[in-house]
Design a protein around this motif. Structure first.
Motif, PDB file in Angstrom:
ATOM      1  N   ALA A  57       0.836  -1.210   0.000  1.00  0.00           N
ATOM      2  CA  ALA A  57       0.000   0.000   0.000  1.00  0.00           C
ATOM      3  C   ALA A  57       0.867   1.255   0.000  1.00  0.00           C
ATOM      4  O   ALA A  57       0.566   2.226  -0.706  1.00  0.00           O
ATOM      5  CB  ALA A  57      -0.942  -0.010   1.201  1.00  0.00           C
ATOM      6  N   ARG A  58       1.954   1.241   0.770  1.00  0.00           N
ATOM      7  CA  ARG A  58       2.871   2.402   0.794  1.00  0.00           C
ATOM      8  C   ARG A  58       3.496   2.602  -0.579  1.00  0.00           C
ATOM      9  O   ARG A  58       3.550   3.731  -1.090  1.00  0.00           O
ATOM     10  CB  ARG A  58       3.948   2.211   1.848  1.00  0.00           C
ATOM     11  CG  ARG A  58       5.014   3.304   1.841  1.00  0.00           C
ATOM     12  CD  ARG A  58       5.972   3.188   3.011  1.00  0.00           C
ATOM     13  NE  ARG A  58       7.143   4.017   2.864  1.00  0.00           N
ATOM     14  CZ  ARG A  58       7.182   5.339   2.878  1.00  0.00           C
ATOM     15  NH1 ARG A  58       6.059   6.024   3.019  1.00  0.00           N
ATOM     16  NH2 ARG A  58       8.314   5.998   2.740  1.00  0.00           N
ATOM     17  N   TYR A  59       3.965   1.538  -1.191  1.00  0.00           N
ATOM     18  CA  TYR A  59       4.577   1.661  -2.516  1.00  0.00           C
ATOM     19  C   TYR A  59       3.562   2.149  -3.533  1.00  0.00           C
ATOM     20  O   TYR A  59       3.889   2.938  -4.428  1.00  0.00           O
ATOM     21  CB  TYR A  59       5.193   0.335  -2.953  1.00  0.00           C
ATOM     22  CG  TYR A  59       6.484  -0.028  -2.222  1.00  0.00           C
ATOM     23  CD1 TYR A  59       7.032   0.779  -1.233  1.00  0.00           C
ATOM     24  CD2 TYR A  59       7.152  -1.199  -2.526  1.00  0.00           C
ATOM     25  CE1 TYR A  59       8.198   0.437  -0.574  1.00  0.00           C
ATOM     26  CE2 TYR A  59       8.336  -1.548  -1.877  1.00  0.00           C
ATOM     27  CZ  TYR A  59       8.851  -0.732  -0.899  1.00  0.00           C
ATOM     28  OH  TYR A  59      10.015  -1.073  -0.262  1.00  0.00           O
ATOM     29  N   ALA A  60       2.319   1.713  -3.422  1.00  0.00           N
ATOM     30  CA  ALA A  60       1.272   2.187  -4.342  1.00  0.00           C
ATOM     31  C   ALA A  60       1.097   3.698  -4.204  1.00  0.00           C
ATOM     32  O   ALA A  60       0.950   4.406  -5.211  1.00  0.00           O
ATOM     33  CB  ALA A  60      -0.042   1.457  -4.077  1.00  0.00           C
ATOM     34  N   ARG A  61       1.114   4.197  -2.955  1.00  0.00           N
ATOM     35  CA  ARG A  61       1.006   5.652  -2.738  1.00  0.00           C
ATOM     36  C   ARG A  61       2.199   6.375  -3.341  1.00  0.00           C
ATOM     37  O   ARG A  61       2.050   7.428  -3.972  1.00  0.00           O
ATOM     38  CB  ARG A  61       0.875   5.964  -1.251  1.00  0.00           C
ATOM     39  CG  ARG A  61      -0.479   5.603  -0.656  1.00  0.00           C
ATOM     40  CD  ARG A  61      -0.654   6.140   0.767  1.00  0.00           C
ATOM     41  NE  ARG A  61       0.368   5.725   1.701  1.00  0.00           N
ATOM     42  CZ  ARG A  61       0.371   4.575   2.389  1.00  0.00           C
ATOM     43  NH1 ARG A  61      -0.623   3.710   2.219  1.00  0.00           N
ATOM     44  NH2 ARG A  61       1.339   4.288   3.236  1.00  0.00           N
ATOM     45  N   LEU A  62       3.394   5.831  -3.133  1.00  0.00           N
ATOM     46  CA  LEU A  62       4.592   6.466  -3.688  1.00  0.00           C
ATOM     47  C   LEU A  62       4.540   6.486  -5.212  1.00  0.00           C
ATOM     48  O   LEU A  62       4.885   7.490  -5.847  1.00  0.00           O
ATOM     49  CB  LEU A  62       5.853   5.749  -3.207  1.00  0.00           C
ATOM     50  CG  LEU A  62       6.169   5.871  -1.723  1.00  0.00           C
ATOM     51  CD1 LEU A  62       7.334   4.956  -1.347  1.00  0.00           C
ATOM     52  CD2 LEU A  62       6.474   7.314  -1.346  1.00  0.00           C
ATOM     53  N   ALA A  64       1.939   6.469  -7.083  1.00  0.00           N
ATOM     54  CA  ALA A  64       0.888   7.374  -7.550  1.00  0.00           C
ATOM     55  C   ALA A  64       1.419   8.800  -7.683  1.00  0.00           C
ATOM     56  O   ALA A  64       0.893   9.590  -8.463  1.00  0.00           O
ATOM     57  CB  ALA A  64      -0.305   7.340  -6.607  1.00  0.00           C
TER      58      ALA A  64
END
Length: 177
Positions: A57-62, A64
């Protein structure tokens, strides 16, 4: 470089003597979660290790990107030890017109070998080559290893503290107007 161009700072593959810096991908989370699972990594930065799904989830935010990609770029890499192929940590740069803020984290089994230093130097050199006018990192005053990494990347400690961390800086020399 006169005007800030976010595209000029898109993360690209980088290479050090022993490390490959791979632009972050979502599937890196499965590899990096175990490497970053030691609670000792959070002694100076706070928090706790993220689980695989939390890291995904953190990598997805980064990936984005930042709220205003016209003014800020998030560049993130996974560190891969070429000798073994293991994903051993990350480096990142938040880039804006005024410069870039650097951060690094290396799994505890790989610390003490100069690998964080190598990664930070590769990153700092890449940013300077692209015209970043300043580089900044924030280091806990008791974290001697990270202070050594910042110094190796060409940053110097300042008297500025933010959230309990010392600000380290490098600025390009500018010709007088």
């Amino acid at each position: 470089m006169n005007a800030f161009d976010p595209a000029h700072f898109a993360a690209v593959p980088l290479r050090g003597p022993r490390l490959d810096l791979e632009p972050l991908r979502l599937d890196h989370a499965a590899e990096t979660a175990p490497a970053l699972a030691d609670p000792a990594l959070h002694v100076f930065i706070g928090g706790a290790p993220l689980t695989g799904p939390e890291l995904t989830a953190r990598y997805a935010r980064l990936l984005a990107g930042p709220p205003d990609p016209a003014t800020t770029v998030w560049c993130n890499w996974v560190l891969r030890l070429r000798e073994t192929g293991a994903a051993i940590g990350t480096v990142q740069a938040t880039v804006a017109a005024g410069g870039a803020e650097l951060a690094w984290v290396l799994g505890t089994p790989w610390q003490g070998r100069g690998l964080a230093r190598e990664a930070a130097v590769v990153l700092a050199d890449w940013l300077r080559e692209r015209g970043a006018p300043a580089l900044v990192a924030h280091v806990h005053p008791e974290h001697r290893a990270s202070a050594a990494v910042a110094a190796a990347a060409g940053l110097a400690p300042t008297e500025v503290f933010e959230d309990g961390e010392r600000r380290w800086e490098w600025r390009t020399l500018r010709a007088p107007n």
